[in-house]
Design a protein around this motif. Structure first.
Motif, PDB file in Angstrom:
ATOM      1  N   VAL A 222       0.895  -1.232   0.012  1.00  0.00           N
ATOM      2  CA  VAL A 222      -0.024   0.004   0.123  1.00  0.00           C
ATOM      3  C   VAL A 222       0.699   1.346   0.073  1.00  0.00           C
ATOM      4  O   VAL A 222       0.627   2.209  -0.679  1.00  0.00           O
ATOM      5  CB  VAL A 222      -1.009   0.061   1.110  1.00  0.00           C
ATOM      6  N   SER A 223       2.166   1.247   0.794  1.00  0.00           N
ATOM      7  CA  SER A 223       2.853   2.339   0.761  1.00  0.00           C
ATOM      8  C   SER A 223       3.471   2.420  -0.440  1.00  0.00           C
ATOM      9  O   SER A 223       3.726   3.615  -1.145  1.00  0.00           O
ATOM     10  CB  SER A 223       3.973   2.022   1.638  1.00  0.00           C
TER      11      SER A 223
ATOM     12  N   LEU B 128       2.141   1.608  -3.315  1.00  0.00           N
ATOM     13  CA  LEU B 128       1.154   2.119  -4.249  1.00  0.00           C
ATOM     14  C   LEU B 128       0.687   3.646  -4.317  1.00  0.00           C
ATOM     15  O   LEU B 128       1.014   4.281  -5.226  1.00  0.00           O
ATOM     16  CB  LEU B 128      -0.268   1.394  -4.144  1.00  0.00           C
TER      17      LEU B 128
END
Length: 122
Positions: A45-46, A48
């Motif tokens: 997620v980071s 992304l």
């Protein structure tokens, strides 16, 4: 005969110690596995968000410095091998894409205005 009993006892104790070590390692793995998965998901997620942020900064940089950004984009298209870039640019210059976008944007503007004036009923 005592040496045989001592050897068997030592082998049994070594096997039980090894089995305890395997069981303890498996237990530690099963306890740490959800944490590992969670860390990998957070890392993804980071990554992304950083990719999204980099793409936005690239877009906004080109908007702020439009002439330089468009010139770089046009130069990169012209530099395609075997004259493909110049043919590609000629095609898009003569295809009438700007008129098509103007028609589509006028139609969308008319639709949004119509929805706003009739409060979404028409």
């Amino acid at each position: 005969m005592q040496w045989l009993i001592d050897a068997i006892t030592a082998a049994y104790d070594a096997f039980i110690g090894w089995f305890k070590l395997v069981f303890q390692s498996l237990m530690n793995f099963l306890l740490d596995f959800p944490v590992l998965i969670f860390e990998k998901i957070l890392g993804f997620v980071s990554w992304l968000f950083s990719q999204f942020s980099d793409s936005l900064s690239c877009c906004f940089t080109n908007i702020i410095d439009t002439s330089q950004g468009l010139q770089n984009a046009l130069n990169s298209v012209f530099e395609l091998p075997d004259g493909f870039g110049s043919g590609f640019c000629y095609l898009f210059a003569n295809i009438g894409l700007d008129h098509a976008f103007a028609c589509v944007s006028a139609a969308l503007m008319f639709r949004f205005t119509r929805k706003l004036l009739t409060l979404g009923r028409w």
